[in-house]
Design a protein around this motif. Structure first.
Motif, PDB file in Angstrom:
ATOM      1  N   SER A 249       2.623   5.973  -3.154  1.00 14.44           N
ATOM      2  CA  SER A 249       3.390   6.894  -3.913  1.00 14.44           C
ATOM      3  C   SER A 249       3.267   7.033  -5.272  1.00 14.44           C
ATOM      4  O   SER A 249       3.417   8.255  -5.928  1.00 14.44           O
ATOM      5  CB  SER A 249       5.024   6.439  -3.534  1.00 14.44           C
ATOM      6  OG  SER A 249       4.955   5.278  -4.034  1.00 14.44           O
ATOM      7  N   LEU A 250       2.885   5.739  -5.942  1.00  8.62           N
ATOM      8  CA  LEU A 250       2.632   5.669  -7.361  1.00  8.62           C
ATOM      9  C   LEU A 250       1.327   6.718  -7.488  1.00  8.62           C
ATOM     10  O   LEU A 250       1.291   7.437  -8.644  1.00  8.62           O
ATOM     11  CB  LEU A 250       2.361   4.383  -7.722  1.00  8.62           C
ATOM     12  CG  LEU A 250       1.811   4.036  -9.261  1.00  8.62           C
ATOM     13  CD1 LEU A 250       3.410   4.590 -10.118  1.00  8.62           C
ATOM     14  CD2 LEU A 250       1.639   2.806  -9.397  1.00  8.62           C
TER      15      LEU A 250
ATOM     16  N   ILE B  18      -4.379  10.046   4.187  1.00 10.16           N
ATOM     17  CA  ILE B  18      -4.022  11.285   3.926  1.00 10.16           C
ATOM     18  C   ILE B  18      -3.340  11.448   2.977  1.00 10.16           C
ATOM     19  O   ILE B  18      -3.395  12.398   2.019  1.00 10.16           O
ATOM     20  CB  ILE B  18      -3.422  11.817   5.368  1.00 10.16           C
ATOM     21  CG1 ILE B  18      -3.913  12.029   6.540  1.00 10.16           C
ATOM     22  CG2 ILE B  18      -2.433  13.230   4.954  1.00 10.16           C
ATOM     23  CD1 ILE B  18      -3.334  12.241   7.782  1.00 10.16           C
ATOM     24  N   THR B  19      -2.488  10.454   2.349  1.00 11.86           N
ATOM     25  CA  THR B  19      -1.943  10.709   0.935  1.00 11.86           C
ATOM     26  C   THR B  19      -2.997  10.702   0.009  1.00 11.86           C
ATOM     27  O   THR B  19      -2.942  11.431  -1.012  1.00 11.86           O
ATOM     28  CB  THR B  19      -1.072   9.369   0.677  1.00 11.86           C
ATOM     29  OG1 THR B  19      -0.336   9.281   1.874  1.00 11.86           O
ATOM     30  CG2 THR B  19      -0.140   9.726  -0.231  1.00 11.86           C
TER      31      THR B  19
ATOM     32  N   PRO C 230       0.854  -1.256   0.003  1.00 16.72           N
ATOM     33  CA  PRO C 230       0.149   0.058  -0.137  1.00 16.72           C
ATOM     34  C   PRO C 230       0.796   1.224   0.015  1.00 16.72           C
ATOM     35  O   PRO C 230       0.563   2.304  -0.701  1.00 16.72           O
ATOM     36  CB  PRO C 230      -0.829  -0.104   1.100  1.00 16.72           C
ATOM     37  CG  PRO C 230      -0.987  -1.608   1.503  1.00 16.72           C
ATOM     38  CD  PRO C 230       0.502  -2.042   1.175  1.00 16.72           C
ATOM     39  N   PHE C 231       1.762   1.185   0.783  1.00 17.65           N
ATOM     40  CA  PHE C 231       2.878   2.667   0.730  1.00 17.65           C
ATOM     41  C   PHE C 231       3.357   2.654  -0.505  1.00 17.65           C
ATOM     42  O   PHE C 231       3.204   3.941  -1.097  1.00 17.65           O
ATOM     43  CB  PHE C 231       4.193   2.161   1.738  1.00 17.65           C
ATOM     44  CG  PHE C 231       5.032   3.224   1.798  1.00 17.65           C
ATOM     45  CD1 PHE C 231       4.891   4.366   2.414  1.00 17.65           C
ATOM     46  CD2 PHE C 231       6.210   3.006   1.293  1.00 17.65           C
ATOM     47  CE1 PHE C 231       5.660   5.347   2.418  1.00 17.65           C
ATOM     48  CE2 PHE C 231       7.052   4.008   1.165  1.00 17.65           C
ATOM     49  CZ  PHE C 231       6.876   5.171   1.776  1.00 17.65           C
TER      50      PHE C 231
ATOM     51  N   ALA D 179       0.296  14.094  -9.576  1.00 18.77           N
ATOM     52  CA  ALA D 179       1.052  15.221  -9.939  1.00 18.77           C
ATOM     53  C   ALA D 179       0.955  15.444 -11.519  1.00 18.77           C
ATOM     54  O   ALA D 179       0.807  16.439 -12.091  1.00 18.77           O
ATOM     55  CB  ALA D 179       2.347  15.187  -9.696  1.00 18.77           C
ATOM     56  N   VAL D 180       1.314  14.148 -12.123  1.00 20.37           N
ATOM     57  CA  VAL D 180       1.148  14.331 -13.579  1.00 20.37           C
ATOM     58  C   VAL D 180      -0.523  14.727 -14.242  1.00 20.37           C
ATOM     59  O   VAL D 180      -0.306  15.669 -15.122  1.00 20.37           O
ATOM     60  CB  VAL D 180       1.406  12.805 -14.203  1.00 20.37           C
ATOM     61  CG1 VAL D 180       1.016  12.765 -15.619  1.00 20.37           C
ATOM     62  CG2 VAL D 180       2.772  12.578 -13.838  1.00 20.37           C
ATOM     63  N   GLY D 181      -1.440  14.119 -13.372  1.00 23.25           N
ATOM     64  CA  GLY D 181      -2.602  14.622 -13.892  1.00 23.25           C
ATOM     65  C   GLY D 181      -3.020  16.203 -13.587  1.00 23.25           C
ATOM     66  O   GLY D 181      -3.456  16.566 -14.464  1.00 23.25           O
TER      67      GLY D 181
END
Lengths: 176, 102
Positions: free
Chosen positions: A156-157, B68-69, A151-152, A163-165
């Motif tokens: 991050s993905l 939160i992410t 999940p971590f 960000a790209v979107g």
């Protein structure tokens, strides 16, 4: 402890109501900041120190700055007034109260289960004694990088995709 | 920590979630709608952390961190969408932004 809980809970609920009923968008944003700070205090009472710090830094810091920036940039002048007797407001308020009452009632039933020792009786792997010995952040980080590694990495993905979107959505289009 | 406070935490979480849901349904400004979604996500976080605390596991906190992410990336994309809609000349009113429905 229960005094802190009562105060923070009252601030959180009043600020949440403020977000919904405020006429100006900026006041909604400020009420949301108050709500998030109250929630950070509640996280502290739940022994989640790391998440309280993350709540302040990420939410009350980064996310709310982004909100305020967008409000200042777009400056939507139209003020929206909610009439308390309008049908949708009335139905929504009643549904919210009903939902809260049902959940609180079910949780109180759970407490009678707890009194029988089936819920609270067993100590999980992270009893407060252990967390105190190893530290909050170390324990959380160890979990994050061992048990919850997938999940971590996926989160991050997700941040990369977001960000790209955002760059794609906000690029300047050629007038065609 | 007094275990009697546990229903208080879950009840508070339910109340905040319900207030946020009403805000999403009732308000027409998309920025305020987004803030109400944040309110609901925060209420979910509170419930996760409360359950984790009272069952003495770390899982609730890890999941709250991931929530939160997700919320942060959702805000980034959502606000980019709102600025895009605003620049296209239509007003900021979710009742008027219904072309996809028709």
């Amino acid at each position: 402890m229960s005094v802190i809980f009562g105060l923070a809970a009252a601030v959180a609920v009043v600020a949440a109501l403020g977000v919904v009923v405020a006429q100006r968008t900026l006041y909604s944003a400020l009420a949301l900041v108050a709500n998030m700070v109250a929630l950070a205090v509640l996280f502290l009472t739940l022994d989640a120190q790391f998440l309280a710090a993350v709540q302040i830094i990420v939410y009350a810091g980064a996310v709310m700055v982004l909100f305020v920036f967008i409000i200042a940039l777009l400056s939507p002048g139209a003020q929206e007034r909610l009439h308390p007797l309008e049908a949708r407001v009335l139905i929504g308020g009643l549904a919210a109260v009903a939902f809260t009452v049902v959940v609180a009632r079910l949780t109180l039933n759970g407490v009678s289960v707890a009194a029988s020792g089936r819920f609270y009786g067993r100590l999980g792997p992270f009893a407060p004694v252990l967390v105190d010995r190893h530290g909050q952040v170390q324990t959380l980080g160890e979990q994050l990088f061992t048990t919850f590694l997938l999940p971590f990495e996926l989160s991050s993905l997700l941040l990369l995709v977001a960000a790209v979107g955002a760059v794609y959505l906000s690029r300047r289009r050629r007038a065609s | 920590m007094n275990h009697n406070l546990f229903p208080g935490f879950i009840g508070l979480s339910a109340a905040l979630f319900a207030i946020g849901a009403v805000g999403v349904l009732v308000r027409r400004n998309p920025i305020v709608v987004f803030m109400c979604i944040e309110l609901m996500l925060n209420a979910g976080n509170l419930a996760l952390i409360a359950f984790g605390r009272f069952t003495h596991t770390m899982d609730g906190q890890v999941f709250a961190l991931i929530v939160i992410t997700v919320a942060a990336s959702e805000v980034v994309v959502g606000l980019a969408l709102i600025t895009g809609v605003f620049r296209s000349g239509r007003g900021l009113d979710v009742d008027e932004l219904s072309e996809m429905r028709e």
